[in-house]
Design a protein around this motif. Sequence first.
Motif, PDB file in Angstrom:
ATOM      1  N   ASP A   5       0.829  -1.207   0.000  1.00 30.17           N
ATOM      2  CA  ASP A   5       0.000   0.000   0.000  1.00 30.17           C
ATOM      3  C   ASP A   5       0.864   1.258   0.000  1.00 30.17           C
ATOM      4  O   ASP A   5       0.559   2.232  -0.686  1.00 30.17           O
ATOM      5  CB  ASP A   5      -0.926   0.021   1.218  1.00 30.17           C
ATOM      6  N   VAL A   6       1.942   1.222   0.768  1.00 26.77           N
ATOM      7  CA  VAL A   6       2.865   2.353   0.813  1.00 26.77           C
ATOM      8  C   VAL A   6       3.469   2.577  -0.573  1.00 26.77           C
ATOM      9  O   VAL A   6       3.547   3.710  -1.063  1.00 26.77           O
ATOM     10  CB  VAL A   6       3.963   2.139   1.880  1.00 26.77           C
ATOM     11  N   HIS A  11       3.698   5.621  -5.724  1.00 28.01           N
ATOM     12  CA  HIS A  11       3.555   5.655  -7.185  1.00 28.01           C
ATOM     13  C   HIS A  11       2.463   6.653  -7.595  1.00 28.01           C
ATOM     14  O   HIS A  11       2.649   7.451  -8.526  1.00 28.01           O
ATOM     15  CB  HIS A  11       3.240   4.252  -7.701  1.00 28.01           C
ATOM     16  N   ALA A  12       1.339   6.622  -6.879  1.00 26.58           N
ATOM     17  CA  ALA A  12       0.241   7.546  -7.187  1.00 26.58           C
ATOM     18  C   ALA A  12       0.676   8.999  -6.975  1.00 26.58           C
ATOM     19  O   ALA A  12       0.340   9.877  -7.783  1.00 26.58           O
ATOM     20  CB  ALA A  12      -0.972   7.228  -6.316  1.00 26.58           C
ATOM     21  N   ALA A  13       1.427   9.258  -5.922  1.00 29.39           N
ATOM     22  CA  ALA A  13       1.916  10.620  -5.662  1.00 29.39           C
ATOM     23  C   ALA A  13       2.825  11.083  -6.796  1.00 29.39           C
ATOM     24  O   ALA A  13       2.730  12.228  -7.253  1.00 29.39           O
ATOM     25  CB  ALA A  13       2.659  10.667  -4.333  1.00 29.39           C
ATOM     26  N   ALA A  19       1.747  14.793 -13.516  1.00 34.04           N
ATOM     27  CA  ALA A  19       0.657  15.406 -14.275  1.00 34.04           C
ATOM     28  C   ALA A  19       0.657  16.923 -14.091  1.00 34.04           C
ATOM     29  O   ALA A  19       0.499  17.679 -15.057  1.00 34.04           O
ATOM     30  CB  ALA A  19      -0.689  14.815 -13.844  1.00 34.04           C
ATOM     31  N   ALA A  20       0.860  17.382 -12.861  1.00 36.65           N
ATOM     32  CA  ALA A  20       0.895  18.831 -12.602  1.00 36.65           C
ATOM     33  C   ALA A  20       2.104  19.461 -13.297  1.00 36.65           C
ATOM     34  O   ALA A  20       1.987  20.524 -13.916  1.00 36.65           O
ATOM     35  CB  ALA A  20       0.946  19.095 -11.101  1.00 36.65           C
ATOM     36  N   PHE A  40      -2.135  14.832  -1.459  1.00 36.76           N
ATOM     37  CA  PHE A  40      -2.025  13.373  -1.438  1.00 36.76           C
ATOM     38  C   PHE A  40      -0.644  12.920  -0.996  1.00 36.76           C
ATOM     39  O   PHE A  40      -0.509  12.015  -0.173  1.00 36.76           O
ATOM     40  CB  PHE A  40      -2.345  12.796  -2.824  1.00 36.76           C
ATOM     41  N   ALA A  41       0.395  13.559  -1.534  1.00 34.02           N
ATOM     42  CA  ALA A  41       1.765  13.125  -1.241  1.00 34.02           C
ATOM     43  C   ALA A  41       2.120  13.302   0.229  1.00 34.02           C
ATOM     44  O   ALA A  41       2.740  12.419   0.828  1.00 34.02           O
ATOM     45  CB  ALA A  41       2.754  13.872  -2.117  1.00 34.02           C
TER      46      ALA A  41
END
Length: 117
Positions: A5-6, A11-13, A19-20, A40-41
């Motif tokens: 999960d970590v 990866h999502a962060a 993207a930004a 999120f990060a």
Amino acid sequence: MAAGDVATDLHAARLLFSAAASKLDRGERARVDAAHAKKFATRAAMNGIIQCMQSIGARALLTQTPIARHVTTAKTAQYLDGTTEIQHVVISRSLKSRVRDQQGADDVRNRQREVHE
């Protein structure tokens, strides 16, 4: 929260920041994208560090351990470049603006239908 999960949150962060950054590179506005990424990060960092601390146990609380230093760094990151609460405000305003824009577009469509009936 497990190590997987970590890793997923990390990866999502990275994807959110990428993207930004891509929008900024193209000269586009990225304020809301950056707010999502930062919010999120920083949350993911704290959650991940806490998970690591829990798996190590009481030794992780000692100030000379790397994990204890990472807690300080992650908590500081929540305050730099605007607190998480400010990121909430940026995102909320963007959502409200979208709703207003959608309502305005719906009103225009309804008026056009009335004219054509």
